[in-house]
Design an enzyme around this catalytic site. Structure first.
Site, PDB file in Angstrom:
ATOM      1  N   ARG A  83      91.072 102.542  86.487  1.00 26.36           N
ATOM      2  CA  ARG A  83      91.698 101.253  86.871  1.00 26.36           C
ATOM      3  C   ARG A  83      90.762 100.146  86.778  1.00 26.36           C
ATOM      4  NH1 ARG A  83      95.562 101.113  91.534  1.00 26.36           N
ATOM      5  NH2 ARG A  83      93.570 100.048  92.523  1.00 26.36           N
ATOM      6  N   HIS A 121      85.189 110.091  90.870  1.00 25.81           N
ATOM      7  CA  HIS A 121      84.813 110.137  89.395  1.00 25.81           C
ATOM      8  C   HIS A 121      84.827 111.566  89.102  1.00 25.81           C
ATOM      9  CE1 HIS A 121      82.929 106.414  90.832  1.00 25.81           C
ATOM     10  NE2 HIS A 121      83.521 105.880  90.025  1.00 25.81           N
ATOM     11  N   THR A 150      80.956 104.893  82.528  1.00 21.28           N
ATOM     12  CA  THR A 150      80.662 104.449  84.051  1.00 21.28           C
ATOM     13  C   THR A 150      79.493 103.292  84.037  1.00 21.28           C
ATOM     14  OG1 THR A 150      80.344 104.881  86.048  1.00 21.28           O
ATOM     15  CG2 THR A 150      79.520 106.397  84.581  1.00 21.28           C
ATOM     16  N   ARG A 151      79.643 102.367  84.921  1.00 21.43           N
ATOM     17  CA  ARG A 151      78.315 101.769  85.181  1.00 21.43           C
ATOM     18  C   ARG A 151      78.156 101.694  86.872  1.00 21.43           C
ATOM     19  NH1 ARG A 151      80.681  96.231  85.745  1.00 21.43           N
ATOM     20  NH2 ARG A 151      83.079  96.572  85.043  1.00 21.43           N
ATOM     21  N   HIS A 195      80.804 109.126  92.495  1.00 16.41           N
ATOM     22  CA  HIS A 195      81.265 109.537  93.862  1.00 16.41           C
ATOM     23  C   HIS A 195      82.412 110.658  93.466  1.00 16.41           C
ATOM     24  CE1 HIS A 195      78.999 106.671  96.348  1.00 16.41           C
ATOM     25  NE2 HIS A 195      79.645 105.667  95.725  1.00 16.41           N
TER      26      HIS A 195
END
Ligand SMILES: [Zn+2]
Length: 388
Positions: free
Chosen positions: A291, A205, A197-198, A202
């Site tokens: 996505r 996730h 992730t970058r 929330h």
């Protein structure tokens, strides 16, 4: 390592290009008399991943055969999947000066870190690379812009690293592949799922991570922390969000948080493969692909980063992708869900756009708890306040 039950590194073994002890001292001594080349921030990030084995099986910046094969076929010449060129560009003058020699690679302050044997220097076709790797030749794309800004000649060859960068961010979370593998082995994990992730984390996730945890031994939460231009939220804040989330909502010994020192390319689908291969080297058997993974703007279709995995031999790739939909809290389901699991309409779903989240935070208001954990929201609000 052989009996730990973890997935084998890409190509069979970790290729750590770092030398230590007396060999490092000797190399450092030798580097003083060699021609010098200063690396930029992306090249420094690549060097770290060559040093620690995150780029196994590569032993240096790519040669012409490797480069062409990767750009044109997403595989190394020996048939192993590899989707992103790992290159070092220099001016024509430097290429002539370095040809056939050993050179010392230095950081921004002129401190030597590595010695490379320049085996080849070759010209390359930037628009061709852009089209194949980024699926666009537009220089508005940040990855393409970086490519076009490179020098005109690539040099390739094996290298050895004798010193790591002196300015690493999050040193306590910066585990090398050998270290994450040791941590998994110590906990008895065999099936490990990597999460890239970058963004701040929330509940969507968290839900995906925990859904993956249900079918594996543990997740490696592996945020990318190299600062990139488009980031509205600093890496320090994103890491703080992870820390409070783990403290409050995860069993302590069922998750490992570490950082990936890679530079973003924004190559969307091709970068999803690249990210998966790196995580395989870190010991992950599975990798979550959401996505629009590693995308930017509207250059890639929503599911392109998932579809591209179908173009690879699953055996050769080795790591298993897990595909996830957009997820949200549904009031009627009374839980987190996705369009795969929830039949209800938009009115029942708590879904916020990035803009809506920013509005909440800038007013100092916590977004709905169905969207963000309050502990995470407080970190983001505090960061927002510190800005003004
Ligand atoms: Zn529902």
């Amino acid at each position: 390592m052989a009996n730990d039950g973890l997935i084998a590194p890409h190509g069979g073994k970790l290729n750590q290009r770092e030398v230590t002890g007396a060999a490092a001292k000797a190399l450092e001594e030798k580097a003083r008399s060699l021609p010098q080349l200063a690396l930029n921030s992306r090249e420094m990030a690549d060097l770290e991943l060559l040093a620690n084995g995150g780029f196994s099986p590569l032993d240096g910046f790519m040669t012409q055969a490797q480069y062409r094969s990767v750009v044109d076929s997403m595989h190394l010449p020996d048939g192993l999947p590899w989707s992103i060129p790992v290159t070092l560009s220099v001016s024509k003058e430097d290429a002539n000066r370095f040809a056939g020699k050993e050179i010392a690679m230095t950081d921004g302050e002129g401190r030597a870190l590595a010695v490379m044997t320049v085996a080849e220097e070759f010209e390359y076709d930037k628009p061709h690379e852009a089209e194949n790797v980024y699926r666009t030749t537009e220089d508005k794309h940040p990855g393409v812009a970086a490519l076009y800004a490179q020098d005109d000649v690539l040099i390739g060859g094996p290298l050895q690293v004798f010193a790591r960068r002196t300015d690493p961010t999050f040193p306590e979370y910066r585990l090398d592949p050998a270290q994450t593998r040791a941590a998994f082995a110590e906990r008895g994990w065999k099936r490990v799922v990597g999460f890239q992730t970058r963004n701040p984390v929330h509940r969507a996730h968290e839900y995906i991570q925990k859904a993956a945890l249900e079918i594996t031994d543990g997740p490696l939460l592996h945020p990318l922390v190299a600062q990139t231009k488009g980031d509205s939220i600093p890496a320090e804040v994103r890491m703080e969000c992870y820390k409070v989330l783990l403290e409050n909502y995860y069993p302590k010994d069922r998750v490992l948080l570490s950082v990936l020192p890679a530079a973003m390319r924004y190559a969307g689908p091709r970068e999803a493969i690249f990210h998966a291969i790196m995580r395989k080297n870190y010991g992950c058997s599975h990798f979550i692909v959401g996505r629009d993974h590693a995308g930017v703007g509207n250059y890639y279709g929503t599911y392109d980063a998932q579809l591209i995995f179908g173009e690879f031999d699953a055996q050769k790739l080795g790591i298993t992708p897990l595909f996830f939909e957009h997820t949200f809290y549904c009031k009627r389901c009374e839980g987190m869900a996705s369009s795969k699991t929830c039949p209800h309409g938009a009115d029942d779903r708590v879904s916020l756009s990035g803009t809506q989240v920013r509005e909440f935070l800038s007013k100092g208001v916590e977004p709905p708890h169905e969207f963000s954990r309050p502990e995470v929201a407080r970190v983001l609000i505090a960061a927002e306040r510190a800005k003004v």
